[in-house]
Design a protein around this motif. Structure first.
Motif, mmCIF file in Angstrom:
data_model
loop_
_atom_site.group_PDB
_atom_site.id
_atom_site.type_symbol
_atom_site.label_atom_id
_atom_site.label_comp_id
_atom_site.label_asym_id
_atom_site.label_seq_id
_atom_site.Cartn_x
_atom_site.Cartn_y
_atom_site.Cartn_z
ATOM 1 N N VAL A 116 0.867 -1.173 0.000
ATOM 2 C CA VAL A 116 0.000 0.000 0.000
ATOM 3 C C VAL A 116 0.909 1.230 0.000
ATOM 4 C CG1 VAL A 116 -1.711 1.333 1.287
ATOM 5 C CG2 VAL A 116 -1.863 -1.168 1.226
ATOM 6 N N TYR A 117 0.719 2.091 -0.985
ATOM 7 C CA TYR A 117 1.467 3.340 -1.027
ATOM 8 C C TYR A 117 0.643 4.441 -0.365
ATOM 9 C CZ TYR A 117 5.152 1.614 -4.092
ATOM 10 O OH TYR A 117 6.229 0.925 -4.603
ATOM 11 N N CYS A 118 1.245 5.137 0.577
ATOM 12 C CA CYS A 118 0.591 6.250 1.254
ATOM 13 C C CYS A 118 1.340 7.536 0.923
ATOM 14 C CB CYS A 118 0.577 6.047 2.769
ATOM 15 S SG CYS A 118 -0.434 4.657 3.307
ATOM 16 N N GLN A 119 0.613 8.607 0.810
ATOM 17 C CA GLN A 119 1.225 9.886 0.480
ATOM 18 C C GLN A 119 0.548 10.972 1.307
ATOM 19 O OE1 GLN A 119 -0.073 12.647 -1.606
ATOM 20 N NE2 GLN A 119 1.821 13.726 -1.181
ATOM 21 N N PHE A 120 1.238 11.401 2.352
ATOM 22 C CA PHE A 120 0.730 12.457 3.231
ATOM 23 C C PHE A 120 1.717 13.620 3.149
ATOM 24 C CE2 PHE A 120 -0.661 8.528 5.701
ATOM 25 C CZ PHE A 120 -1.876 8.457 5.040
ATOM 26 N N ASP A 121 1.574 14.425 2.110
ATOM 27 C CA ASP A 121 2.546 15.461 1.778
ATOM 28 C C ASP A 121 2.611 16.516 2.875
ATOM 29 O OD1 ASP A 121 4.207 17.287 0.629
ATOM 30 O OD2 ASP A 121 3.096 17.472 -1.243
ATOM 31 N N ALA A 122 3.772 16.648 3.516
ATOM 32 C CA ALA A 122 3.927 17.630 4.582
ATOM 33 C C ALA A 122 3.823 19.052 4.055
ATOM 34 C CB ALA A 122 5.272 17.432 5.282
ATOM 35 N N ARG A 123 4.086 19.259 2.748
ATOM 36 C CA ARG A 123 4.050 20.611 2.174
ATOM 37 C C ARG A 123 2.659 20.990 1.676
ATOM 38 N NH1 ARG A 123 8.191 20.164 -2.504
ATOM 39 N NH2 ARG A 123 6.961 18.268 -2.754
ATOM 40 N N SER A 124 1.756 20.020 1.648
ATOM 41 C CA SER A 124 0.421 20.280 1.128
ATOM 42 C C SER A 124 -0.348 21.217 2.045
ATOM 43 C CB SER A 124 -0.345 18.956 0.982
ATOM 44 O OG SER A 124 -1.707 19.188 0.686
ATOM 45 N N GLY A 125 -1.215 22.023 1.454
ATOM 46 C CA GLY A 125 -2.089 22.871 2.251
ATOM 47 C C GLY A 125 -3.179 22.081 2.937
ATOM 48 N N THR A 126 -3.312 20.806 2.564
ATOM 49 C CA THR A 126 -4.342 19.939 3.159
ATOM 50 C C THR A 126 -3.700 18.708 3.799
ATOM 51 O OG1 THR A 126 -4.661 18.847 1.019
ATOM 52 C CG2 THR A 126 -6.102 20.705 1.525
ATOM 53 N N VAL B 20 5.783 4.892 1.983
ATOM 54 C CA VAL B 20 5.340 6.283 1.926
ATOM 55 C C VAL B 20 6.035 6.977 0.770
ATOM 56 C CG1 VAL B 20 5.338 8.508 3.110
ATOM 57 C CG2 VAL B 20 4.804 6.423 4.381
ATOM 58 N N LEU B 21 5.237 7.603 -0.092
ATOM 59 C CA LEU B 21 5.777 8.362 -1.208
ATOM 60 C C LEU B 21 6.065 9.777 -0.721
ATOM 61 C CD1 LEU B 21 3.166 7.213 -3.877
ATOM 62 C CD2 LEU B 21 5.448 6.286 -3.507
ATOM 63 N N GLY B 22 7.324 10.158 -0.715
ATOM 64 C CA GLY B 22 7.666 11.495 -0.227
ATOM 65 C C GLY B 22 9.147 11.647 -0.007
ATOM 66 N N GLY B 23 9.574 12.893 0.083
ATOM 67 C CA GLY B 23 10.975 13.226 0.243
ATOM 68 C C GLY B 23 11.334 13.603 1.661
ATOM 69 N N PRO B 24 12.419 14.352 1.830
ATOM 70 C CA PRO B 24 12.913 14.710 3.160
ATOM 71 C C PRO B 24 11.894 15.449 4.023
ATOM 72 C CG PRO B 24 14.560 15.192 1.483
ATOM 73 C CD PRO B 24 13.315 14.817 0.760
ATOM 74 N N ASP B 25 11.074 16.315 3.409
ATOM 75 C CA ASP B 25 10.071 17.039 4.193
ATOM 76 C C ASP B 25 9.097 16.080 4.859
ATOM 77 O OD1 ASP B 25 11.172 19.445 3.514
ATOM 78 O OD2 ASP B 25 9.788 19.865 1.884
ATOM 79 N N THR B 26 8.658 15.081 4.085
ATOM 80 C CA THR B 26 7.713 14.104 4.625
ATOM 81 C C THR B 26 8.383 13.231 5.673
ATOM 82 O OG1 THR B 26 6.534 14.087 2.511
ATOM 83 C CG2 THR B 26 6.090 12.271 4.016
ATOM 84 N N GLN B 27 9.642 12.876 5.452
ATOM 85 C CA GLN B 27 10.366 12.056 6.417
ATOM 86 C C GLN B 27 10.555 12.805 7.737
ATOM 87 O OE1 GLN B 27 14.060 10.524 4.934
ATOM 88 N NE2 GLN B 27 14.297 9.070 6.594
ATOM 89 N N TYR B 28 10.841 14.084 7.650
ATOM 90 C CA TYR B 28 10.975 14.899 8.850
ATOM 91 C C TYR B 28 9.637 14.992 9.580
ATOM 92 C CZ TYR B 28 11.781 19.005 11.785
ATOM 93 O OH TYR B 28 11.855 19.869 12.853
ATOM 94 N N TYR B 29 8.562 15.033 8.811
ATOM 95 C CA TYR B 29 7.221 15.180 9.354
ATOM 96 C C TYR B 29 6.730 13.888 10.019
ATOM 97 C CZ TYR B 29 2.060 15.186 8.554
ATOM 98 O OH TYR B 29 0.696 15.050 8.640
ATOM 99 N N VAL C 4 9.752 4.558 8.941
ATOM 100 C CA VAL C 4 8.848 4.233 7.843
ATOM 101 C C VAL C 4 9.680 4.075 6.577
ATOM 102 C CG1 VAL C 4 6.869 5.031 6.493
ATOM 103 C CG2 VAL C 4 6.997 5.589 8.921
ATOM 104 N N THR C 5 9.242 3.205 5.654
ATOM 105 C CA THR C 5 9.926 3.035 4.377
ATOM 106 C C THR C 5 9.473 4.112 3.402
ATOM 107 O OG1 THR C 5 10.025 0.635 4.696
ATOM 108 C CG2 THR C 5 10.352 1.470 2.455
ATOM 109 N N TYR C 6 10.420 4.923 2.933
ATOM 110 C CA TYR C 6 10.099 6.033 2.035
ATOM 111 C C TYR C 6 10.546 5.712 0.616
ATOM 112 C CZ TYR C 6 9.182 8.806 6.188
ATOM 113 O OH TYR C 6 8.657 9.261 7.368
#
Length: 353
Positions: free
Chosen positions: A235-245, A267-276, A281-283
């Motif tokens: 399951v791929y999850c994407q909770f973008d830390a930079r998103s307005g939502t 989790v699909l995401g870069g350093p911002d999401t990993q910091y968040y 978690v596997t990125y």
């Protein structure tokens, strides 16, 4: 001085005073006032309000709207965002109609050009993320096909170039920056928030240049279908830390925990999401072609209102979009993606518990 007959319609208002609105609402207001001025033949309208409003008017080149520090009275007060800007009816036509209704002005029409000129280059600097690029290229491609425009070009961001390369575009190409480019951002700003995401730019181009308008823009096919690996139990999850939502951290962690109890989660995401979200978690971070291949092979996609959510919808990947903003607005953006369901955050936590 000639007096206006008593039974004649009053002049449409031309002076507006806005409260301290969020930037997204300032975009709607600026472009809405420009549409309103064109529709009723006003040389220009004046508006005061937060400095961001003036910056957007200048950036989008809205010549019909003048930003001023203060107004002579009377002026129409825009004290807060009307609810009708949201709840599936948010948009420039809605705003223009509200202003006219308030002034009891008669209806009017605006003459438009025949179609977008062949060879036009549209420049995008503000609308430059993946979701924007998908909507711009898809809407423009359908517009050109429907109106027999042989070729136009987009320029600006790497996301636009990637989408043009990955998806099957016959009439839209990517071009280097040009001094003669038209501001695509100004056209995008005129699009209605009540429309599905892929439809928005198609309608704004039609509103600006005329031509046939389509009310259900379908996703573009891939230029080259990748070899589909066996479906992964991921399951791929994407909770973008930079998103307005973006999801609240506690909710995002809870959803990850619930999904992980039933299989592997990436989790699909870069350093911002990993910091968040944290480091336990596997990125996955990849270029667009690899991201397409991964989404096509996964069991399920769970995300928020973001570019990757729209990419999953374009690829018909089964999934959930978790709404943390106004639910009706999020739903309107995603409603033409048959494979995706939009649910409120509380419902997602309940279903996955």
């Amino acid at each position: 001085m000639t007096r206006r007959p008593r039974n004649s319609a009053p002049e449409p208002p031309a002076h507006f005073a806005a409260a301290d609105l969020p930037v997204r609402d300032c975009v709607e207001l600026a472009a809405g006032l420009a549409s309103y001025a064109r529709r009723y033949g006003l040389a220009h309208v004046e508006v005061s309000g937060p400095p961001e409003l003036g910056e957007l008017i200048e950036e989008f080149g809205l010549d019909e709207v003048h930003f001023v520090d203060s107004h002579r009275r009377p002026a129409v007060d825009i004290e807060a965002t009307p609810r009708t800007w949201r709840c599936g009816q948010r948009g420039l036509r809605c705003l223009s109609d509200q202003l006219i209704d308030a002034a009891h002005a008669p209806p009017g029409r605006v003459a438009t050009a025949s179609t977008l000129a062949e060879g036009t280059v549209l420049r995008f600097t503000r609308h430059n993320r993946l979701g924007d690029a998908l909507g711009i290229v898809t809407g423009l491609e359908h517009y050109c096909r429907d109106n027999a425009v042989a070729s136009v070009a987009v320029t600006g961001s790497p996301a636009l170039a990637e989408v043009v390369e990955v998806f099957a575009c016959e009439r839209v190409r990517y071009a280097p920056l040009s001094d003669r480019a038209v501001s695509g951002d100004a056209i995008f700003a005129r699009s209605s928030w009540s429309l599905p995401w892929l439809d928005r730019f198609h309608h704004s181009v039609s509103d600006t240049y005329g031509g046939r308008v389509r009310h259900c823009v379908t996703p573009l096919l891939l230029r080259q279908e990748p070899e589909r690996p066996e479906r992964e139990d991921v399951v791929y999850c994407q909770f973008d830390a930079r998103s307005g939502t973006a999801l609240p951290l506690r909710s995002a962690r809870r959803l990850l925990s619930q999904v992980a109890a039933h299989g592997d989660v990436h989790v699909l995401g870069g350093p911002d999401t990993q910091y968040y979200l944290g480091h336990d978690v596997t990125y996955v971070r990849a270029e667009l072609p690899e991201m397409v291949a991964r989404l096509l092979s996964c069991r399920l996609f769970i995300g928020c209102d973001s570019g990757l959510g729209h990419l999953a919808g374009c690829l018909a990947v089964p999934g959930l979009i978790v709404s943390t903003d106004d639910f009706e607005t999020t739903w309107s953006f995603f409603r033409n993606y048959a494979s995706l369901s939009v649910i409120p955050l509380a419902a997602a936590e309940l279903l996955l518990s």
